[in-house]
Design a protein around this motif. Structure first.
Motif, PDB file in Angstrom:
ATOM      1  N   SER A   9       4.500  -5.720  -7.735  1.00 20.60           N
ATOM      2  CA  SER A   9       4.268  -4.342  -7.299  1.00 20.60           C
ATOM      3  C   SER A   9       3.619  -4.264  -5.925  1.00 20.60           C
ATOM      4  O   SER A   9       3.011  -3.247  -5.591  1.00 20.60           O
ATOM      5  CB  SER A   9       3.434  -3.596  -8.340  1.00 20.60           C
ATOM      6  N   SER A  13       1.340  -1.186  -2.223  1.00 22.52           N
ATOM      7  CA  SER A  13       0.080  -1.263  -1.456  1.00 22.52           C
ATOM      8  C   SER A  13       0.022  -0.361  -0.215  1.00 22.52           C
ATOM      9  O   SER A  13      -1.035   0.220   0.062  1.00 22.52           O
ATOM     10  CB  SER A  13      -0.229  -2.712  -1.079  1.00 22.52           C
ATOM     11  N   GLY A  20      -6.261   6.486   1.723  1.00 25.27           N
ATOM     12  CA  GLY A  20      -7.497   6.128   2.424  1.00 25.27           C
ATOM     13  C   GLY A  20      -7.729   7.052   3.609  1.00 25.27           C
ATOM     14  O   GLY A  20      -8.856   7.470   3.881  1.00 25.27           O
ATOM     15  N   TRP A  23      -8.916  10.512   2.320  1.00 26.59           N
ATOM     16  CA  TRP A  23     -10.356  10.559   1.958  1.00 26.59           C
ATOM     17  C   TRP A  23     -11.199  10.648   3.237  1.00 26.59           C
ATOM     18  O   TRP A  23     -12.188  11.367   3.279  1.00 26.59           O
ATOM     19  CB  TRP A  23     -10.779   9.326   1.139  1.00 26.59           C
ATOM     20  N   ILE A  90     -10.173  -0.822 -10.388  1.00 28.09           N
ATOM     21  CA  ILE A  90      -8.927  -1.594 -10.217  1.00 28.09           C
ATOM     22  C   ILE A  90      -7.975  -0.773  -9.354  1.00 28.09           C
ATOM     23  O   ILE A  90      -7.902   0.451  -9.500  1.00 28.09           O
ATOM     24  CB  ILE A  90      -8.309  -1.890 -11.601  1.00 28.09           C
ATOM     25  N   ALA A  91      -7.235  -1.444  -8.463  1.00 29.37           N
ATOM     26  CA  ALA A  91      -6.347  -0.761  -7.504  1.00 29.37           C
ATOM     27  C   ALA A  91      -7.181   0.087  -6.550  1.00 29.37           C
ATOM     28  O   ALA A  91      -6.829   1.226  -6.237  1.00 29.37           O
ATOM     29  CB  ALA A  91      -5.286   0.074  -8.213  1.00 29.37           C
ATOM     30  N   CYS A  92      -8.294  -0.473  -6.095  1.00 33.37           N
ATOM     31  CA  CYS A  92      -9.248   0.265  -5.248  1.00 33.37           C
ATOM     32  C   CYS A  92      -8.641   0.680  -3.915  1.00 33.37           C
ATOM     33  O   CYS A  92      -9.049   1.678  -3.331  1.00 33.37           O
ATOM     34  CB  CYS A  92     -10.483  -0.592  -5.005  1.00 33.37           C
ATOM     35  N   GLY A  93      -7.670  -0.097  -3.402  1.00 32.62           N
ATOM     36  CA  GLY A  93      -7.069   0.227  -2.113  1.00 32.62           C
ATOM     37  C   GLY A  93      -8.134   0.406  -1.044  1.00 32.62           C
ATOM     38  O   GLY A  93      -9.081  -0.389  -0.944  1.00 32.62           O
ATOM     39  N   ASP A 114      -8.022  -5.408  -6.380  1.00 26.25           N
ATOM     40  CA  ASP A 114      -6.669  -4.985  -6.001  1.00 26.25           C
ATOM     41  C   ASP A 114      -5.810  -6.238  -5.896  1.00 26.25           C
ATOM     42  O   ASP A 114      -6.309  -7.369  -6.061  1.00 26.25           O
ATOM     43  CB  ASP A 114      -6.699  -4.211  -4.667  1.00 26.25           C
ATOM     44  N   LEU A 115      -4.528  -6.053  -5.607  1.00 28.26           N
ATOM     45  CA  LEU A 115      -3.637  -7.198  -5.380  1.00 28.26           C
ATOM     46  C   LEU A 115      -4.228  -8.053  -4.248  1.00 28.26           C
ATOM     47  O   LEU A 115      -4.944  -7.528  -3.388  1.00 28.26           O
ATOM     48  CB  LEU A 115      -2.246  -6.697  -4.995  1.00 28.26           C
ATOM     49  N   ASP A 142      -4.123  -8.551 -10.611  1.00 29.83           N
ATOM     50  CA  ASP A 142      -2.770  -8.016 -10.710  1.00 29.83           C
ATOM     51  C   ASP A 142      -2.615  -7.549 -12.145  1.00 29.83           C
ATOM     52  O   ASP A 142      -2.593  -8.367 -13.070  1.00 29.83           O
ATOM     53  CB  ASP A 142      -1.740  -9.120 -10.384  1.00 29.83           C
ATOM     54  N   LEU A 144      -0.242  -6.734 -13.704  1.00 33.29           N
ATOM     55  CA  LEU A 144       0.995  -7.189 -14.342  1.00 33.29           C
ATOM     56  C   LEU A 144       0.934  -8.660 -14.754  1.00 33.29           C
ATOM     57  O   LEU A 144       1.839  -9.156 -15.409  1.00 33.29           O
ATOM     58  CB  LEU A 144       2.182  -6.996 -13.394  1.00 33.29           C
ATOM     59  N   GLU A 167      -7.207   4.678  -9.959  1.00 35.49           N
ATOM     60  CA  GLU A 167      -6.827   5.948  -9.322  1.00 35.49           C
ATOM     61  C   GLU A 167      -5.553   5.711  -8.521  1.00 35.49           C
ATOM     62  O   GLU A 167      -5.464   4.740  -7.754  1.00 35.49           O
ATOM     63  CB  GLU A 167      -7.940   6.437  -8.390  1.00 35.49           C
TER      64      GLU A 167
HETATM   65  C1  LIG Z   1      -1.840   4.811  -4.073  1.00 34.23           C
HETATM   66  S1  LIG Z   1      -2.809   3.371  -3.827  1.00 34.23           S
HETATM   67  C2  LIG Z   1      -4.344   3.991  -4.465  1.00 34.23           C
HETATM   68  C3  LIG Z   1      -5.520   3.346  -3.808  1.00 34.23           C
HETATM   69  C4  LIG Z   1      -6.873   3.982  -4.180  1.00 34.23           C
HETATM   70  N1  LIG Z   1      -7.138   3.861  -5.585  1.00 34.23           N
HETATM   71  C5  LIG Z   1      -6.912   5.426  -3.744  1.00 34.23           C
HETATM   72  O1  LIG Z   1      -6.813   6.306  -4.617  1.00 34.23           O
HETATM   73  O2  LIG Z   1      -7.029   5.668  -2.547  1.00 34.23           O
HETATM   74  C6  LIG Z   1      -2.245   2.251  -5.099  1.00 34.23           C
HETATM   75  C7  LIG Z   1      -3.006   0.941  -5.141  1.00 34.23           C
HETATM   76  O3  LIG Z   1      -2.529   0.178  -6.265  1.00 34.23           O
HETATM   77  C8  LIG Z   1      -2.563  -1.174  -5.920  1.00 34.23           C
HETATM   78  N2  LIG Z   1      -1.701  -1.936  -6.839  1.00 34.23           N
HETATM   79  C9  LIG Z   1      -0.351  -1.913  -6.892  1.00 34.23           C
HETATM   80  N3  LIG Z   1       0.101  -2.744  -7.846  1.00 34.23           N
HETATM   81  C10 LIG Z   1      -1.006  -3.309  -8.426  1.00 34.23           C
HETATM   82  C11 LIG Z   1      -1.192  -4.264  -9.450  1.00 34.23           C
HETATM   83  N4  LIG Z   1      -0.140  -4.817 -10.069  1.00 34.23           N
HETATM   84  N5  LIG Z   1      -2.438  -4.636  -9.781  1.00 34.23           N
HETATM   85  C12 LIG Z   1      -3.504  -4.078  -9.142  1.00 34.23           C
HETATM   86  N6  LIG Z   1      -3.402  -3.165  -8.152  1.00 34.23           N
HETATM   87  C13 LIG Z   1      -2.159  -2.786  -7.783  1.00 34.23           C
HETATM   88  C14 LIG Z   1      -2.045  -1.158  -4.486  1.00 34.23           C
HETATM   89  O4  LIG Z   1      -2.297  -2.365  -3.794  1.00 34.23           O
HETATM   90  C15 LIG Z   1      -2.789   0.045  -3.923  1.00 34.23           C
HETATM   91  O5  LIG Z   1      -4.015  -0.311  -3.359  1.00 34.23           O
END
Ligand SMILES: C[S@@+](CC[C@H](N)C(=O)[O-])C[C@H]1O[C@@H](n2cnc3c(N)ncnc32)[C@H](O)[C@@H]1O
Length: 279
Positions: A9, A13, A20, A23, A90-93, A114-115, A142, A144, A167
């Motif tokens: 996935s 990213s 970002g 925000w 998780i998936a903090c971006g 995050d990834l 990850d 997945l 989020e």
């Molecule tokens: C839309 S962004 C959201 C980032 C942050 N949470 C925000 O709301 O600004 C989606 C995030 O999911 C992460 N992501 C995608 N696939 C993932 C996975 N398999 N495991 C963990 N994070 C993942 C991406 O790298 C990205 O940072």
């Protein structure tokens, strides 16, 4: 689990640069979190966002703020009312939440994840500003991959409550995939005396007056991230049932229309929900 582990996935990213930047634009973060790519994508989407706002009354940034501020409010309540001292996002971006909450609550332990590529970027960002320390860290995860959550949670204190946030993540995945993640997550959370999971979720609200425009918007998000953006569940009842099947004992489905968090009044039914589930 095998479907989950085969998937990749990383194409999702880049979307973190856009959120970002949103925000940052709304004074929720420092300039360090805003990237040139995020600014560029925001500029690219401005005419579409304008059209959606003027033509259909759909404000994309307002929608994002609704979920972000309601997640902040639920996290604040967990810290102040239930004594949560360890948070995993998780998936903090490029979200500034970890920074903001560590500043506000000096005793909080905040693990962002995050990834690998995004985790490296976030770690460098926080490190270069002097914001990383023993309480605030960034790890790779990850959702997945087999064992990935287990490794992420390994250093947490299992005698203390924990709160996990995702989020802007779950609607990038088909239902069996995201439910597979929730099942693994719930199993991990059962090791803690009290555990809460907070997430945003876009349900398939077919009765919404702007449902057709929403489908177009979702299609655009899918194309931009080279994937899909499936909407999940028709109503709160279906959401609660799904979380129960995944191992969560109690689930609340929160509608931002009823929790405005200081945002301007909402003039039509909202599209996003915030889920608060506990094991
Ligand atoms: C839309 S962004 C959201 C980032 C942050 N949470 C925000 O709301 O600004 C989606 C995030 O999911 C992460 N992501 C995608 N696939 C993932 C996975 N398999 N495991 C963990 N994070 C993942 C991406 O790298 C990205 O940072």
């Amino acid at each position: 689990m095998s479907d989950r582990s085969r998937a990749d996935s990383a194409h999702i990213s880049p979307s973190a640069h856009y959120t970002g930047y949103v925000w940052y634009r709304h004074h929720l973060s420092d300039a360090a979190f805003a990237t040139p790519f995020g600014r560029w994508v925001h500029g690219l989407l401005t005419p579409i966002a304008w059209g959606a706002r003027v033509g259909f009354g759909l404000d994309i940034e307002h929608l994002l703020l609704q979920r972000h501020l309601l997640l902040d409010a639920r996290l604040t309540a967990a810290i102040e009312e239930r004594g949560v001292r360890q948070v995993v996002e998780i998936a903090c971006g490029l979200s500034p939440r970890g920074r903001r909450f560590c500043q506000r609550y000096p005793e909080l332990r905040y693990l962002e994840a995050d990834l690998p590529g995004m985790a490296v970027r976030k770690r460098l960002l926080l490190h270069s500003e002097g914001w990383l320390n023993g309480r605030h860290q960034v790890r790779s995860v990850d959702i997945l991959a087999e064992q990935s959550l287990e490794a992420l949670f390994a250093g947490l204190d299992r005698t203390e409550p924990v709160l996990v946030i995702t989020e802007g993540l779950v609607n990038y995945f088909e239902r069996p995939v995201i439910e597979g993640f929730w099942t693994v997550l719930a199993a991990q959370l059962k090791a803690f005396p009290q555990a809460t999971y907070l997430t945003d979720l876009y349900p398939d609200l077919k009765e919404h007056p702007r449902y057709r425009q929403l489908r177009w918007g979702v299609d655009i998000v899918g194309r931009l991230t080279r994937g899909n953006y499936p909407l999940h569940y028709r109503n709160a009842g279906e959401i609660v049932e799904a979380f129960a099947r995944c191992g969560f004992a109690r689930t609340q489905v929160l509608d931002p229309a009823l929790h405005s968090q200081g945002l301007p009044p909402i003039t039509q039914a909202t599209l996003v929900r915030v889920i608060e589930a506990s094991t």
